[in-house]
Each structure stands twice: as C-alpha cells, then as structure tokens.
Write a protein that holds these residues in place. Structure first.
Motif, short mmCIF file in Angstrom:
data_model
loop_
_atom_site.label_atom_id
_atom_site.label_comp_id
_atom_site.label_asym_id
_atom_site.label_seq_id
_atom_site.Cartn_x
_atom_site.Cartn_y
_atom_site.Cartn_z
N LYS A 186 15.55 25.79 6.80
CA LYS A 186 15.19 25.38 5.50
C LYS A 186 16.30 24.68 5.27
CE LYS A 186 12.66 25.44 1.09
NZ LYS A 186 11.63 25.88 0.52
N GLU A 245 5.14 22.98 5.35
CA GLU A 245 5.42 23.22 4.03
C GLU A 245 5.47 20.68 4.03
OE1 GLU A 245 8.37 24.99 3.15
OE2 GLU A 245 7.45 27.04 2.98
N ARG A 261 7.53 14.51 -10.13
CA ARG A 261 7.98 15.59 -11.01
C ARG A 261 8.75 15.08 -12.80
NH1 ARG A 261 14.70 15.68 -10.42
NH2 ARG A 261 15.30 17.21 -12.31
N ARG A 270 4.76 26.04 -11.06
CA ARG A 270 4.75 26.35 -9.70
C ARG A 270 4.67 24.99 -9.03
NH1 ARG A 270 -1.17 29.54 -8.63
NH2 ARG A 270 0.14 30.93 -10.91
N VAL A 271 3.85 24.02 -9.38
CA VAL A 271 3.88 22.43 -9.21
C VAL A 271 5.32 22.07 -8.50
CG1 VAL A 271 3.04 20.16 -8.76
CG2 VAL A 271 1.90 22.35 -9.55
N SER A 299 8.01 23.99 -8.60
CA SER A 299 8.39 24.09 -8.03
C SER A 299 8.69 23.77 -6.26
CB SER A 299 8.79 26.16 -7.99
OG SER A 299 9.26 26.40 -9.37
N GLN A 300 7.26 23.39 -6.35
CA GLN A 300 7.30 22.99 -4.51
C GLN A 300 7.40 22.28 -4.91
OE1 GLN A 300 2.40 23.63 -5.09
NE2 GLN A 300 2.58 25.32 -3.98
N VAL A 301 7.69 20.88 -5.48
CA VAL A 301 8.45 19.66 -5.22
C VAL A 301 9.73 19.79 -5.33
CG1 VAL A 301 8.10 16.84 -6.98
CG2 VAL A 301 6.44 18.14 -6.71
N SER A 338 11.77 21.24 -4.22
CA SER A 338 11.58 22.37 -2.48
C SER A 338 11.59 20.95 -1.81
CB SER A 338 11.09 23.48 -2.75
OG SER A 338 11.39 23.82 -0.93
N GLN A 339 10.67 20.31 -2.56
CA GLN A 339 10.59 19.38 -1.19
C GLN A 339 12.12 18.03 -1.41
OE1 GLN A 339 8.58 18.10 1.20
NE2 GLN A 339 7.89 19.48 1.37
#
Length: 221
Positions: free
Chosen positions: A19, A59, A87, A149-150, A152-154, A156-157
């Motif tokens: 990653k 992911e 975002r 939470r969302v 953090s996911q965005v 990361s991408q």
C-alpha cells in the motif's frame, strides 16, 4: 494458533508495504504485480502476498485483470474528480459541525497547526502534512463518527494524488491562505463561511491535481 497469528501478521506487513508503494507512486500506475518476483523481493512466501493483494483489490488500490494479472490502477481523471467531490462535501460538513463544537482549546490547537503550516509552506511534503493535520483536527472537533469514517476511506484512496495538489509554491501559498480563512471562520463560529471555504479548498486541490496530471502526462512504469 501461533502459525495462524504469524501468517496474518505477515500478510498485514506485506499489505502495508505494498500500500505504501502504491500510494507513493513507487509502484507506478499501470505497473503489473508479478507474484514470484514480488515475493522474492520481500523475502516472503506467496501466501501472505496473495492475501495482501486480495485486500488491496477490495480497496481498489489494485486491479484484477480478466486475464488473471494484477495491476496498479491508472491515474483516472474521472475517479480523481469523484473522490475530491466526495471529500469536499465531507470537509464542508465537518467544518460546519466544528463551528458548533469548538472550544477555546480547540481553536488554540488549530492555530498552532496553522503556524507550523505557515513556517513550512515552502516545503511540499511538510506543508502537505500540516494541511492534513489541520483537516484531521477539524474532523476531530466535529465529532461525526460516520463522516470521519467515510472521510478516512476517501483520504486513503486520495493519497496517490496528494503530491500533485501541492507541487507548486503558488498552490501551497493559496492553500495556506484558505486554511487561515477556515480557522478564522471556525474561531468566529461562522458555520456557513467555514462550510463554504472548506468545500472551495478541496475543489481547488482537485483542480490543481488535474492540472498537474495533465501537464506532466501519464505516469508510466
């Protein structure tokens, strides 16, 4: 049980390393992952490597091809736009909520980060880290666990694209100016202004990223 723990730990370490390479563009967009060569390079067996690859595919940080090959995804302008738009909406929501909850101690913490951002604005990586710290602090003040939470996911991408948004001094100076307005709005308890500037700030980062990718051309292995 100890063997299972060791295997899972090994897969997590491999996942973290792959990653990191993907997000820093050390593994280039479009580059194929050859399992035997990668396993040999990392000095691991193919089992934890495959587990790590499956997780990264889930992911969307790796792509499974119909032929069975695994590739690092290309830098896709449509995907970039979509990620930044999501975002922007989340940052706007969290900035609004932060205005309603920020304490004097919270404002002081934001101002300290802002001061470090200003001191390091000439250094791309450091300025980016301080900007991320500022947004993380606002997210913490906002306290919306689902938005966090969302987000953090965005985020990361988006790691693969961040250095494109911060590559020029003009952009870093503009981002700092926007951060100052954002902190001032939070300090003043002005949710409409904070939400608007947070949204505009992320959209400006999106535009800078797309310009940089267009200017530099595709990143190739």
């Amino acid at each position: 049980m100890p063997e299972q723990i060791t295997r899972n730990t090994g897969a997590h370490v491999v996942y973290a390393e792959l990653k990191r390479r993907i997000l820093t563009l050390e593994l280039k967009p479009g580059e194929r992952i050859y399992e035997p060569a990668m396993a040999a390079e990392l000095q691991i067996s193919r089992t934890p490597l495959r587990e790590a690859i499956r997780r990264l595919i889930s992911e969307s940080l790796l792509e499974q091809q119909p032929t069975g090959g695994v590739l690092v995804p290309d830098l896709d302008e449509v995907v970039i736009s979509e990620l930044y738009e999501v975002r922007a909406a989340l940052e706007s929501l969290m900035a609004r909520n932060a205005c309603l909850k920020a304490t004097a101690a919270d404002i002081e913490a934001l101002e300290r980060i802002l001061a470090r951002n200003a001191a390091l604005v000439e250094f791309a990586d450091d300025a980016m880290q301080q900007g991320m710290a500022l947004h993380a602090q606002i997210a913490g003040i906002a306290g919306n666990s689902w938005a966090h939470r969302v987000h953090s996911q965005v985020s990361s991408q988006m790691e693969r694209y961040r250095h494109f948004t911060n590559s020029t001094q003009d952009r870093r100076d503009a981002a700092l100016a926007q951060h100052r307005i954002l902190v001032a709005a939070v300090a003043a308890g002005n949710p409409d202004e904070a939400a608007a500037i947070a949204f505009e700030h992320v959209i400006a980062a999106r535009d800078a990223s797309l310009r940089a990718i267009t200017r530099n051309g595709p990143v190739t292995p």
